[in-house]
Design an enzyme around this catalytic site. Sequence first.
Site, PDB file in Angstrom:
ATOM      1  N   SER A  96     -42.387  42.026 -45.361  1.00  0.00           N
ATOM      2  CA  SER A  96     -42.177  40.709 -45.964  1.00  0.00           C
ATOM      3  C   SER A  96     -40.983  40.666 -46.919  1.00  0.00           C
ATOM      4  CB  SER A  96     -43.468  40.286 -46.664  1.00  0.00           C
ATOM      5  OG  SER A  96     -43.323  39.045 -47.275  1.00  0.00           O
ATOM      6  N   ASP A 237     -37.998  34.165 -47.571  1.00  0.00           N
ATOM      7  CA  ASP A 237     -38.206  35.589 -47.836  1.00  0.00           C
ATOM      8  C   ASP A 237     -37.899  36.348 -46.532  1.00  0.00           C
ATOM      9  OD1 ASP A 237     -40.574  35.213 -46.327  1.00  0.00           O
ATOM     10  OD2 ASP A 237     -41.645  36.721 -47.472  1.00  0.00           O
ATOM     11  N   ASP A 239     -39.444  37.870 -44.087  1.00  0.00           N
ATOM     12  CA  ASP A 239     -40.093  37.614 -42.798  1.00  0.00           C
ATOM     13  C   ASP A 239     -40.388  36.132 -42.579  1.00  0.00           C
ATOM     14  OD1 ASP A 239     -42.135  37.587 -44.675  1.00  0.00           O
ATOM     15  OD2 ASP A 239     -43.642  38.320 -43.279  1.00  0.00           O
ATOM     16  N   ASP A 241     -42.110  33.727 -43.887  1.00  0.00           N
ATOM     17  CA  ASP A 241     -43.350  32.954 -44.020  1.00  0.00           C
ATOM     18  C   ASP A 241     -43.360  32.170 -45.328  1.00  0.00           C
ATOM     19  OD1 ASP A 241     -43.696  35.207 -45.559  1.00  0.00           O
ATOM     20  OD2 ASP A 241     -45.629  35.795 -44.702  1.00  0.00           O
TER      21      ASP A 241
HETATM   22 MG    MG Z   1     -43.337  37.113 -46.376  1.00  0.00          MG
END
Ligand code: MG
Length: 459
Positions: A96, A237, A239, A241
């Site tokens: 992440s 961020d 990744d 999400d």
């Molecule tokens: Mg993330």
Amino acid sequence: MGKLFGTNGVRGVFGELLQLDFIYNLARAIGTYFNGKEILVGSDTRHTSELIKKVVFAGLSSTGVTFYDSGIAPTPAHQYAVKYYNLDGGVIVTASHNPPEYNGIKLLGKNGDEIPHSEEDKVEEIFFEERYVKPEKLSKCKGFIDAIEPYINGIISHVDQEKIKRKGFKIIIDPACGTASLCAPKLTKILGVKTYQINSNPDGFFPSREPEPLRENLKELSNFVVETNSDFAIAFDGDADRAIFIDNKGNVVWGDRSGAILSKHVLKKHGKGILVVGVSASSLVEKVVKSQGGDVIWTKVGSVIITEKINELLAKGVFAFGLEENGGFFYTPHQPTRDGCMSLALMLETLAEENKTLYELNKELPSLFMLKTKIEAKNIDREKVIENIANKFKNYRHDRIDGIRVWINEIEWFLIRPSGTEPIIRIFAESDSEEKTKEILKYAYEITKDEINKLSLKQ
Ligand code: MG
């Protein structure tokens, strides 16, 4: 028994916790857990992700489980793909927002949701008891499946595309060299939004800015919004999400404020509903949602917990959605999970619908200021630190939903909680002025530092 899974899957520094034999055995445990089912394996842009993915393939093959490769894509795109391709679950190699030396493994269940902690425990049990299945025949990857196109089509099906196109928006996208670079520009192109891109070449070393959008690393982006006279900027961020917005005047609109703006819009779109929100968010979220006829349920911090609660409500036929103060927004008609690109599309729809700028919409929210910081707490019993602080404030109004939240009065509070992904303690404070919030944050920081020092001396 040991503990492998934190707030969001297994996380660690590559070469330290994440040794190749550890990853291989973890994948064997995962393959055993998914025995007889069909799953996908995808990753983010990290420089160690491809290698880890190959080791995961080897571990899964040894158990005979059927798996597909969903390539490099945002975490929510891999999640969407599980449902779209009618699979039973998935494995995502991602850390992440963590620094480049980190990586991790996250497990998805049938609908692409992060599996509940109770299910993660089952995988841990298999791992520690080394109960790996050994089939007669190894399995191999059944091929590549595209996670990106169906995901983008899913997002645009939930917004009024024509209304957005008519506005002729101009925005800036900053994916931090992470996976949003593979989706966000495609999405805005379809929606007719003129888009500037910065930090948009996928690069697992994150050379431009940290993969966690923080106020301090968004200054350049803020200036760029003003210079280009853009409607807003969005910083994802690593990744993709989560996403943080910057308004048309260059101000960072933190996740609970942008989440409150989106929540208002969602309630207008769907009528009644319950917002599930992590306890570290501003209390303004509750004020806004209630003023719109909705309700709020506060939970422990962590997207897995929020998704679990949302699913519980949806199963009862209650319309629910979710948010996190760090820029996670869960729009359930799309999927009950955090989703940066979905937030982007919803924000465009909100501005088009309201015919107001992001600056104006933010101004309409209650004036509360929240700040957060963190303190390193390596090799220390962080729960004990929280216990000692809770003891100190036992005669104050407080809640223990997650860590310890102490209310100084009706609007001023601080929250001290151990991070689920890093050896740190996070500290949050809120009041009606920036100055006062800074003071409260400093006070909470000093108390925490003091308790950490006391415990270190005892060790
Ligand atoms: Mg993330």
